[in-house]
Write a protein that holds these residues in place. Structure first.
Motif, PDB file in Angstrom:
ATOM      1  N   HIS A  69       0.813  -1.217   0.000  1.00 41.80           N
ATOM      2  CA  HIS A  69       0.000   0.000   0.000  1.00 41.80           C
ATOM      3  C   HIS A  69       0.847   1.268   0.000  1.00 41.80           C
ATOM      4  O   HIS A  69       2.063   1.249   0.217  1.00 41.80           O
ATOM      5  CB  HIS A  69      -0.917  -0.001   1.239  1.00 41.80           C
ATOM      6  CG  HIS A  69      -0.201   0.407   2.499  1.00 41.80           C
ATOM      7  ND1 HIS A  69      -0.385   1.640   3.087  1.00 41.80           N
ATOM      8  CD2 HIS A  69       0.694  -0.241   3.278  1.00 41.80           C
ATOM      9  CE1 HIS A  69       0.348   1.735   4.176  1.00 41.80           C
ATOM     10  NE2 HIS A  69       1.015   0.606   4.318  1.00 41.80           N
ATOM     11  N   SER A  76      -5.936   2.514  -1.975  1.00 39.83           N
ATOM     12  CA  SER A  76      -5.118   1.715  -1.079  1.00 39.83           C
ATOM     13  C   SER A  76      -5.525   1.939   0.376  1.00 39.83           C
ATOM     14  O   SER A  76      -5.609   0.986   1.166  1.00 39.83           O
ATOM     15  CB  SER A  76      -3.639   2.064  -1.276  1.00 39.83           C
ATOM     16  OG  SER A  76      -2.816   1.195  -0.537  1.00 39.83           O
ATOM     17  N   PRO A 113      -3.320  -0.379  -5.207  1.00 36.48           N
ATOM     18  CA  PRO A 113      -2.914  -1.415  -4.262  1.00 36.48           C
ATOM     19  C   PRO A 113      -2.668  -2.763  -4.945  1.00 36.48           C
ATOM     20  O   PRO A 113      -3.409  -3.151  -5.844  1.00 36.48           O
ATOM     21  CB  PRO A 113      -4.115  -1.515  -3.327  1.00 36.48           C
ATOM     22  CG  PRO A 113      -5.288  -1.135  -4.184  1.00 36.48           C
ATOM     23  CD  PRO A 113      -4.776  -0.106  -5.140  1.00 36.48           C
TER      24      PRO A 113
END
Length: 221
Positions: A69, A76, A113
């Protein structure tokens, strides 16, 4: 249209009693296995130095779900929040997060992400831009996706598999119907007077279950 319902005969009292006993034994075994599994219940943030011990060499038969992340990437941040809730619910699954560029040098933000899944030291999945797999991040969407991949345990209330099976049957029946229309257009009328245009999914396990077939009377040429 003609509707045909097929009834499965009820089980005998002895077979029902035996089936109930088998279910009880299976459930007891599953509870014993769950009690022996490691418990986590929260999301932990790791760094690059922890990767080997926390991910690759994690306890046996445990799924490790790792989120690469960045705090400044909105999707994210949202996924990290979802992970917190899933970790509370699925305590036998290990949820981790790590700063993407600290784990992998020069990791591009465009891939964040990214979700990586390990089990027994083996890389099972790696999804970049994870939202492409689940759509908008919600607890339900992410949970159902991970269940579909058998990463999270599926309960009896989960109907994903049933729905996929019904979609498969509907697609197959539709394709078959189109093929028959094409055959008739070519003058091939070798089918019987009735054509199958729909089949329902049999009801779930019970003493009596049904499957429904829909038959359509063919028009005479």
């Amino acid at each position: 249209f003609f509707f045909l319902m097929i009834r499965r005969p009820p089980r005998s009292t002895q077979s029902r009693s035996s089936a109930a006993s088998d279910v009880y034994k299976r459930q007891l075994q599953e509870l014993q296995e769950l009690a022996s599994k490691p418990k986590y219940g929260q999301v932990r943030e790791i760094n690059k130095q922890d990767y080997l011990s926390e991910v690759t060499n994690c306890e046996q038969d445990v799924y490790v779900v790792l989120h690469l992340h960045q705090d400044y990437v909105d999707t994210s941040t949202l996924l990290s929040r979802v992970f917190i809730e899933l970790a509370k619910k699925h305590i036998h699954t290990k949820f981790l997060i790590v700063k993407a560029d600290r784990c992998i040098e020069n990791f591009p933000d465009v891939k964040v992400p990214t979700v990586i899944v390990y089990k027994n030291g083996e890389l099972k999945y790696c999804w970049e831009k994870f939202e492409r797999e689940t759509g908008r991040f919600t607890i339900q969407s992410v949970e159902q996706f991970l269940k579909f991949q058998n990463i999270l345990p599926r309960g009896e209330e989960d109907v994903d598999e049933d729905e996929e099976r019904v979609k498969y049957y509907q697609t197959t029946m539709s394709q078959t119907h189109q093929q028959r229309k094409q055959q008739r257009a070519k003058g091939d009328d070798s089918d019987s007077d009735l054509s199958l245009i729909h089949i329902s999914e049999p009801t779930r396990q019970a003493e009596i279950s049904y499957a429904v077939f829909c038959l359509k009377k063919k028009k005479s040429q």
